[in-house]
Scaffold this active site. Structure first.
Site, PDB file in Angstrom:
ATOM      1  N   HIS A  16       0.851  -1.209   0.000  1.00  0.00           N
ATOM      2  CA  HIS A  16       0.000   0.000   0.000  1.00  0.00           C
ATOM      3  C   HIS A  16       0.882   1.253   0.000  1.00  0.00           C
ATOM      4  O   HIS A  16       1.423   1.635   1.035  1.00  0.00           O
ATOM      5  CB  HIS A  16      -0.914   0.007   1.239  1.00  0.00           C
ATOM      6  CG  HIS A  16      -1.960   1.074   1.200  1.00  0.00           C
ATOM      7  ND1 HIS A  16      -3.294   0.829   1.405  1.00  0.00           N
ATOM      8  CD2 HIS A  16      -1.872   2.409   0.983  1.00  0.00           C
ATOM      9  CE1 HIS A  16      -3.987   1.947   1.308  1.00  0.00           C
ATOM     10  NE2 HIS A  16      -3.137   2.933   1.059  1.00  0.00           N
ATOM     11  N   HIS A  18       1.436   5.396  -1.704  1.00  0.00           N
ATOM     12  CA  HIS A  18       1.060   6.566  -2.509  1.00  0.00           C
ATOM     13  C   HIS A  18       2.331   7.177  -3.071  1.00  0.00           C
ATOM     14  O   HIS A  18       3.137   7.717  -2.308  1.00  0.00           O
ATOM     15  CB  HIS A  18       0.320   7.602  -1.656  1.00  0.00           C
ATOM     16  CG  HIS A  18      -0.966   7.083  -1.094  1.00  0.00           C
ATOM     17  ND1 HIS A  18      -2.174   7.213  -1.747  1.00  0.00           N
ATOM     18  CD2 HIS A  18      -1.229   6.399   0.045  1.00  0.00           C
ATOM     19  CE1 HIS A  18      -3.125   6.632  -1.031  1.00  0.00           C
ATOM     20  NE2 HIS A  18      -2.586   6.122   0.066  1.00  0.00           N
ATOM     21  N   LEU A  19       2.498   7.065  -4.385  1.00  0.00           N
ATOM     22  CA  LEU A  19       3.716   7.618  -5.006  1.00  0.00           C
ATOM     23  C   LEU A  19       3.489   8.995  -5.594  1.00  0.00           C
ATOM     24  O   LEU A  19       4.445   9.647  -6.010  1.00  0.00           O
ATOM     25  CB  LEU A  19       4.227   6.692  -6.114  1.00  0.00           C
ATOM     26  CG  LEU A  19       4.941   5.419  -5.678  1.00  0.00           C
ATOM     27  CD1 LEU A  19       5.467   4.671  -6.915  1.00  0.00           C
ATOM     28  CD2 LEU A  19       6.093   5.710  -4.728  1.00  0.00           C
ATOM     29  N   ARG A  20       2.212   9.436  -5.682  1.00  0.00           N
ATOM     30  CA  ARG A  20       1.890  10.727  -6.293  1.00  0.00           C
ATOM     31  C   ARG A  20       2.325  10.764  -7.753  1.00  0.00           C
ATOM     32  O   ARG A  20       2.503   9.734  -8.386  1.00  0.00           O
ATOM     33  CB  ARG A  20       2.525  11.897  -5.505  1.00  0.00           C
ATOM     34  CG  ARG A  20       2.313  11.841  -3.985  1.00  0.00           C
ATOM     35  CD  ARG A  20       0.865  11.808  -3.587  1.00  0.00           C
ATOM     36  NE  ARG A  20       0.698  12.025  -2.153  1.00  0.00           N
ATOM     37  CZ  ARG A  20      -0.328  11.581  -1.445  1.00  0.00           C
ATOM     38  NH1 ARG A  20      -1.294  10.875  -2.033  1.00  0.00           N
ATOM     39  NH2 ARG A  20      -0.427  11.819  -0.161  1.00  0.00           N
ATOM     40  N   ASN A  44      -5.098   7.270  -6.251  1.00  0.00           N
ATOM     41  CA  ASN A  44      -5.829   8.517  -5.916  1.00  0.00           C
ATOM     42  C   ASN A  44      -5.051   9.761  -6.331  1.00  0.00           C
ATOM     43  O   ASN A  44      -4.709  10.610  -5.526  1.00  0.00           O
ATOM     44  CB  ASN A  44      -6.203   8.563  -4.428  1.00  0.00           C
ATOM     45  CG  ASN A  44      -5.000   8.578  -3.505  1.00  0.00           C
ATOM     46  OD1 ASN A  44      -3.939   8.032  -3.834  1.00  0.00           O
ATOM     47  ND2 ASN A  44      -5.148   9.201  -2.338  1.00  0.00           N
ATOM     48  N   LYS A 102      -9.209  -0.506  -6.245  1.00  0.00           N
ATOM     49  CA  LYS A 102      -9.315   0.157  -4.936  1.00  0.00           C
ATOM     50  C   LYS A 102     -10.677   0.813  -4.775  1.00  0.00           C
ATOM     51  O   LYS A 102     -11.102   1.599  -5.612  1.00  0.00           O
ATOM     52  CB  LYS A 102      -8.222   1.216  -4.818  1.00  0.00           C
ATOM     53  CG  LYS A 102      -8.230   2.020  -3.506  1.00  0.00           C
ATOM     54  CD  LYS A 102      -7.712   1.219  -2.340  1.00  0.00           C
ATOM     55  CE  LYS A 102      -7.941   1.903  -0.996  1.00  0.00           C
ATOM     56  NZ  LYS A 102      -6.921   2.863  -0.643  1.00  0.00           N
ATOM     57  N   HIS A 139     -10.740   0.931   1.328  1.00  0.00           N
ATOM     58  CA  HIS A 139     -10.578   1.953   2.376  1.00  0.00           C
ATOM     59  C   HIS A 139     -11.840   1.851   3.227  1.00  0.00           C
ATOM     60  O   HIS A 139     -12.910   2.287   2.814  1.00  0.00           O
ATOM     61  CB  HIS A 139     -10.423   3.359   1.772  1.00  0.00           C
ATOM     62  CG  HIS A 139     -10.202   4.405   2.821  1.00  0.00           C
ATOM     63  ND1 HIS A 139      -9.016   5.091   2.969  1.00  0.00           N
ATOM     64  CD2 HIS A 139     -11.001   4.852   3.822  1.00  0.00           C
ATOM     65  CE1 HIS A 139      -9.091   5.909   4.008  1.00  0.00           C
ATOM     66  NE2 HIS A 139     -10.293   5.791   4.530  1.00  0.00           N
ATOM     67  N   HIS A 177      -5.036  -0.751   5.670  1.00  0.00           N
ATOM     68  CA  HIS A 177      -4.613   0.043   6.839  1.00  0.00           C
ATOM     69  C   HIS A 177      -5.603  -0.022   8.017  1.00  0.00           C
ATOM     70  O   HIS A 177      -6.173   0.968   8.414  1.00  0.00           O
ATOM     71  CB  HIS A 177      -4.319   1.490   6.473  1.00  0.00           C
ATOM     72  CG  HIS A 177      -5.309   2.144   5.523  1.00  0.00           C
ATOM     73  ND1 HIS A 177      -6.668   2.119   5.715  1.00  0.00           N
ATOM     74  CD2 HIS A 177      -5.113   2.828   4.375  1.00  0.00           C
ATOM     75  CE1 HIS A 177      -7.250   2.783   4.724  1.00  0.00           C
ATOM     76  NE2 HIS A 177      -6.328   3.219   3.905  1.00  0.00           N
ATOM     77  N   LEU A 222      -5.468   9.082   7.750  1.00  0.00           N
ATOM     78  CA  LEU A 222      -6.778   8.434   7.709  1.00  0.00           C
ATOM     79  C   LEU A 222      -6.615   6.986   7.277  1.00  0.00           C
ATOM     80  O   LEU A 222      -5.864   6.731   6.331  1.00  0.00           O
ATOM     81  CB  LEU A 222      -7.707   9.168   6.728  1.00  0.00           C
ATOM     82  CG  LEU A 222      -8.208  10.520   7.228  1.00  0.00           C
ATOM     83  CD1 LEU A 222      -8.938  11.264   6.123  1.00  0.00           C
ATOM     84  CD2 LEU A 222      -9.120  10.350   8.445  1.00  0.00           C
ATOM     85  N   ASP A 250       1.149   2.526   3.613  1.00  0.00           N
ATOM     86  CA  ASP A 250       0.318   3.704   3.364  1.00  0.00           C
ATOM     87  C   ASP A 250       1.165   4.976   3.384  1.00  0.00           C
ATOM     88  O   ASP A 250       0.691   6.028   3.820  1.00  0.00           O
ATOM     89  CB  ASP A 250      -0.838   3.802   4.370  1.00  0.00           C
ATOM     90  CG  ASP A 250      -1.940   4.741   3.884  1.00  0.00           C
ATOM     91  OD1 ASP A 250      -1.957   5.079   2.685  1.00  0.00           O
ATOM     92  OD2 ASP A 250      -2.776   5.140   4.710  1.00  0.00           O
ATOM     93  N   HIS A 254       3.019  14.512   1.792  1.00  0.00           N
ATOM     94  CA  HIS A 254       2.440  15.836   1.548  1.00  0.00           C
ATOM     95  C   HIS A 254       3.517  16.856   1.907  1.00  0.00           C
ATOM     96  O   HIS A 254       4.218  16.669   2.916  1.00  0.00           O
ATOM     97  CB  HIS A 254       1.226  16.095   2.460  1.00  0.00           C
ATOM     98  CG  HIS A 254       0.028  15.240   2.163  1.00  0.00           C
ATOM     99  ND1 HIS A 254      -0.858  15.528   1.141  1.00  0.00           N
ATOM    100  CD2 HIS A 254      -0.433  14.113   2.747  1.00  0.00           C
ATOM    101  CE1 HIS A 254      -1.816  14.601   1.124  1.00  0.00           C
ATOM    102  NE2 HIS A 254      -1.574  13.727   2.090  1.00  0.00           N
ATOM    103  N   ALA A 266      -4.233  14.672   5.432  1.00  0.00           N
ATOM    104  CA  ALA A 266      -4.002  13.391   6.108  1.00  0.00           C
ATOM    105  C   ALA A 266      -2.909  12.632   5.385  1.00  0.00           C
ATOM    106  O   ALA A 266      -2.906  12.570   4.158  1.00  0.00           O
ATOM    107  CB  ALA A 266      -5.287  12.568   6.094  1.00  0.00           C
TER     108      ALA A 266
HETATM  109  O1  DOR Z   1      -3.730   9.402   5.521  1.00  0.00           O
HETATM  110  C1  DOR Z   1      -4.036   9.111   4.376  1.00  0.00           C
HETATM  111  N1  DOR Z   1      -3.442   9.696   3.301  1.00  0.00           N
HETATM  112  N2  DOR Z   1      -5.003   8.211   4.176  1.00  0.00           N
HETATM  113  C2  DOR Z   1      -5.479   7.954   2.961  1.00  0.00           C
HETATM  114  O2  DOR Z   1      -6.370   7.158   2.860  1.00  0.00           O
HETATM  115  C3  DOR Z   1      -4.984   8.683   1.776  1.00  0.00           C
HETATM  116  C4  DOR Z   1      -3.639   9.203   1.991  1.00  0.00           C
HETATM  117  C5  DOR Z   1      -3.229  10.236   0.969  1.00  0.00           C
HETATM  118  O3  DOR Z   1      -3.406   9.981  -0.225  1.00  0.00           O
HETATM  119  O4  DOR Z   1      -2.707  11.296   1.354  1.00  0.00           O
HETATM  120 ZN    ZN Z   2      -3.571   4.931   1.412  1.00  0.00          ZN
END
Ligand code: DOR
Ligand code: ZN
Length: 347
Positions: A16, A18-20, A44, A102, A139, A177, A222, A250, A254, A266
């Protein structure tokens, strides 16, 4: 008995991540690629990767952003919406573009506005996924503003997930998560087709961390961290040796200004010291012998993928995590910033 000072395990995967995209992708991908052989990439983005074509193009951008010589494999996911086409999902899975799909309930978290408003609408897609053995990644939080934020995962189990598992008894589901003892009980009570990922941060801290001496935006993610009893239940599950639980960080970068804000985002950026962070937990629990199963075996076995053949070494060694790291022309504060970590992955 002497404490173990060195641990060699099969190379792990992160189920899990997030690479952006764009500059942020270029800045963060190496942190995941140097620790893990493969990772499940969350879709996402803005706009989200909702089709096989979009996921394939995103995978090309990830490959292009990888450091020279990296053998990291990104495993792509389909962002499900109310109008997802079952044929596109199935074709993407068959073609090896998608490893999974997802489910974000609409507005549950970052860039989830296009998520699913009603799981009933997804039934044709889910039935197809069940038939072809494609995993659904969930999620698991309800989004109703009248449900207390600390209850949203438990209510999701009652209102949505338990019915879904009953209606789709063969659908492979990863409850992503997880943060509560209710989630552990639920997953334990299901068949082998239902598993869960557990993040390092939910194993390290409880909700007090968000309010320790003031508001702590870097401990906000989150699903939000819950009470201590839940953290302890997650630890027990992670070290249990059960094939249902596996590593999923996860990691969610940011920029610092987006976290330290009146309405902070989050997400916890734990990629730089992810494996070390898990090793600390397993060490504290006297369960280092179970780290390999959790980090390197249970995930591929669930997804039906081969185990990695190469090995990595962790050494008991103090490392001080930097206060922040350069990324995308800005700064990101990593998980454990300014703290000592007792393990170091050898490169
Ligand atoms: O804390 C989180 N950040 N929870 C998520 O489900 C998404 C993630 C994000 O993409 O920043
Ligand atoms: Zn996530």
């Amino acid at each position: 008995m002497n404490a173990v000072d060195q641990l060699e395990i099969r190379r792990p995967d992160d189920w899990h991540v997030h690479l952006r995209d764009g500059e942020m992708l270029k800045s963060v991908v190496a942190y995941t690629a140097r620790q893990f052989a493969r990772a499940i990439i969350m879709p996402n983005l803005s706009p989200p990767a909702t089709t096989a074509a979009a996921a394939s193009a995103y995978r090309d951008r990830i490959w292009a952003a990888l450091p020279e010589g990296s053998d990291f494999t990104p495993l792509m996911t389909c962002y499900l919406t109310d109008s997802t086409d079952p044929d596109d999902v199935a074709q993407g899975f068959e073609d090896g573009v998608f490893a999974a799909a997802k489910l974000y309930p609409a507005n549950a978290t970052t860039n989830s506005a296009h998520g699913v408003t009603d799981v009933a609408r997804l039934m044709p897609v889910l039935e197809r996924m069940q038939t072809i053995g494609m995993p659904l990644l969930v999620h698991g939080e309800v989004t109703d503003s009248d449900i207390d934020i600390f209850d949203r995962e438990a209510v999701f189990i009652d209102r949505i997930l338990s019915g879904l598992v009953q209606d789709m008894p063969d659908l492979k589901i990863v409850f992503e998560h997880i943060t509560t003892s209710q989630a552990v009980e639920f997953v334990d009570g299901c068949g082998a087709n239902v598993a869960a990922t557990i993040t390092p941060h939910h194993l390290h801290f409880n909700r007090n961390a968000i309010f320790a001496g003031g508001i702590r935006p870097h401990a906000y993610c989150l699903p939000v961290a819950k009470r201590e009893q839940h953290r302890l239940a997650l630890r027990k599950a992670a070290i249990s040796g059960s094939p249902k639980y596996f590593l999923g960080t996860d990691t969610a970068p940011h920029e610092v200004h987006a976290k330290e804000s009146a309405c902070g985002c989050a997400g916890i950026f734990n990629a730089p010291f992810a494996l070390e962070s898990y090793a600390m937990v397993f060490d504290e629990e006297n369960a280092l012998d179970r780290l390999e199963g959790f980090a390197s075996e249970h995930g591929p076995n669930f997804y039906g993928l081969p185990l990695n053949e190469d090995r990595v070494v962790l050494r008991r060694q103090t490392v001080i995590v930097p206060d922040d790291l350069e990324a995308a022309g800005s700064r990101i504060v990593p998980f454990h910033a300014g703290e000592d970590i007792g393990w170091q992955l050898q490169f």
